[in-house]
Scaffold this active site. Sequence first.
Site, mmCIF file in Angstrom:
data_model
loop_
_atom_site.group_PDB
_atom_site.id
_atom_site.type_symbol
_atom_site.label_atom_id
_atom_site.label_comp_id
_atom_site.label_asym_id
_atom_site.label_seq_id
_atom_site.Cartn_x
_atom_site.Cartn_y
_atom_site.Cartn_z
ATOM 1 N N ASN A 158 0.697 -1.203 0.001
ATOM 2 C CA ASN A 158 -0.180 0.138 0.047
ATOM 3 C C ASN A 158 0.883 1.280 0.136
ATOM 4 O O ASN A 158 1.550 1.752 1.081
ATOM 5 C CB ASN A 158 -0.937 -0.032 1.282
ATOM 6 C CG ASN A 158 -1.724 1.238 1.632
ATOM 7 O OD1 ASN A 158 -1.830 2.253 0.562
ATOM 8 N ND2 ASN A 158 -2.704 1.302 2.494
ATOM 9 N N LYS A 218 0.060 3.919 -0.172
ATOM 10 C CA LYS A 218 -0.622 5.186 0.331
ATOM 11 C C LYS A 218 -0.502 6.516 -0.478
ATOM 12 O O LYS A 218 -0.545 6.500 -1.499
ATOM 13 C CB LYS A 218 -0.168 5.630 1.963
ATOM 14 C CG LYS A 218 -0.262 4.152 2.711
ATOM 15 C CD LYS A 218 0.083 4.392 4.295
ATOM 16 C CE LYS A 218 -0.093 2.960 4.941
ATOM 17 N NZ LYS A 218 -0.077 3.053 6.260
ATOM 18 N N HIS A 268 -9.487 0.944 5.185
ATOM 19 C CA HIS A 268 -8.145 1.337 5.836
ATOM 20 C C HIS A 268 -8.482 2.319 6.973
ATOM 21 O O HIS A 268 -9.333 3.191 6.708
ATOM 22 C CB HIS A 268 -7.174 1.953 4.964
ATOM 23 C CG HIS A 268 -5.950 2.011 5.348
ATOM 24 N ND1 HIS A 268 -5.309 2.966 6.212
ATOM 25 C CD2 HIS A 268 -4.782 1.108 5.298
ATOM 26 C CE1 HIS A 268 -4.047 2.447 6.581
ATOM 27 N NE2 HIS A 268 -3.785 1.333 5.944
ATOM 28 N N GLU A 299 -6.837 4.907 7.804
ATOM 29 C CA GLU A 299 -6.594 6.154 7.396
ATOM 30 C C GLU A 299 -8.141 6.584 6.862
ATOM 31 O O GLU A 299 -8.185 7.888 7.034
ATOM 32 C CB GLU A 299 -5.486 6.270 6.658
ATOM 33 C CG GLU A 299 -4.175 6.125 7.434
ATOM 34 C CD GLU A 299 -2.939 5.398 6.769
ATOM 35 O OE1 GLU A 299 -2.909 5.473 5.580
ATOM 36 O OE2 GLU A 299 -2.087 4.831 7.367
ATOM 37 N N GLU A 303 -5.180 -4.704 10.403
ATOM 38 C CA GLU A 303 -4.189 -3.585 10.716
ATOM 39 C C GLU A 303 -4.418 -3.048 11.880
ATOM 40 O O GLU A 303 -5.159 -2.098 12.056
ATOM 41 C CB GLU A 303 -4.090 -2.685 9.778
ATOM 42 C CG GLU A 303 -3.981 -3.561 8.122
ATOM 43 C CD GLU A 303 -3.380 -2.358 7.253
ATOM 44 O OE1 GLU A 303 -2.261 -2.625 6.745
ATOM 45 O OE2 GLU A 303 -3.752 -1.091 7.032
ATOM 46 N N GLY A 341 2.692 2.289 10.768
ATOM 47 C CA GLY A 341 3.877 3.247 10.670
ATOM 48 C C GLY A 341 4.512 3.646 11.974
ATOM 49 O O GLY A 341 5.284 4.723 11.891
ATOM 50 N N SER A 367 3.704 -2.105 10.409
ATOM 51 C CA SER A 367 5.060 -2.236 10.255
ATOM 52 C C SER A 367 5.515 -3.583 10.108
ATOM 53 O O SER A 367 6.602 -4.159 10.630
ATOM 54 C CB SER A 367 5.744 -2.006 11.875
ATOM 55 O OG SER A 367 5.171 -0.474 12.172
HETATM 56 P P1 13P Z 1 3.183 0.312 7.619
HETATM 57 O O1 13P Z 1 3.929 -0.944 7.051
HETATM 58 O O2 13P Z 1 3.873 1.720 6.911
HETATM 59 O O3 13P Z 1 3.307 0.337 9.180
HETATM 60 O O4 13P Z 1 1.648 0.564 7.094
HETATM 61 C C1 13P Z 1 0.691 -0.498 7.217
HETATM 62 C C2 13P Z 1 -0.195 -0.080 6.606
HETATM 63 O O5 13P Z 1 -1.293 0.663 6.895
HETATM 64 C C3 13P Z 1 -0.563 -0.829 5.129
HETATM 65 O O6 13P Z 1 -1.972 -0.667 4.785
#
Ligand code: 13P
Length: 255
Positions: free
Chosen positions: A11, A13, A98, A100, A170, A176, A216
């Site tokens: 992803n 983002k 997601h 976010e 997640e 992150g 992560s």
């Molecule tokens: P990270 O791997 O940067 O922690 O992000 C995970 C994520 O939100 C994937 O959709």
Amino acid sequence: MPNRTLLIAGNWKMNNDVAEAAKLADELAQALPEVPAGVEVLVCPPTIDITTVHDRIQAAPIALGAQNVYWEAKGAFTGESSCDMLKSAGCTYCIIGHSERRDYFHESDEDQNKKAKALVAGGIVPVFCCGEPLEVREAGTYVEHVVAQVKAGLEGLELASADQLVVAYEPIWAIGTGMTATADDAQEVCHAVREALVELFGAEMADGIRVLYGGSAKPGNIAELVAKPDVDGALVGGASLKAADFSEMVVKAAE
Ligand code: 13P
């Protein structure tokens, strides 16, 4: 244990302009001219980069996905993309739900339900995300929280086969932050997700649906995560932005 193909999904983002996306896609195509047996690879760039990435990875064994979709077919929905539009650009997967999007764009479980139904009806595989915030983890009610998201988001979805849906667990506190859930934490919730899928779709179907872990995930922990019986791959943020790290994850997942 059923023979589920592992899925390593990137992803991106909101990272990479068109030139940067072309470069990363070229690097990935070069790093992954073939993928090990038992593993599938997916990248989900920003919408603006999808066509470029499609052109660059066409010859590589890498699937293409979007990060968002709108459930209506067409019309006055400024800024949105429909399922058919994503399909016409080469997408076979689409991330929905997601954290976010739920947090920053106030998307609800009902929104995810409409998106999931539109995608499955349109022939795109939803990568349905779920996960708890830190306070819910600390309160100890994370399994109930995640199971409720899965049931509300996927209720009434009609699947003809298990490969029409992917779920990604997640935990928000691990996204992150560098704080990966332990492989046992991931297994506990991915198993609970699978039990919720049994209730929704029946045991046989649930057995074939891939449940990923995200938060992560990186080359150093992927092997341990996918060794767990209910963890069928990873949804990768940060580490998917470097071709070397992402391709290393694909190789390590297969070992
Ligand atoms: P990270 O791997 O940067 O922690 O992000 C995970 C994520 O939100 C994937 O959709």
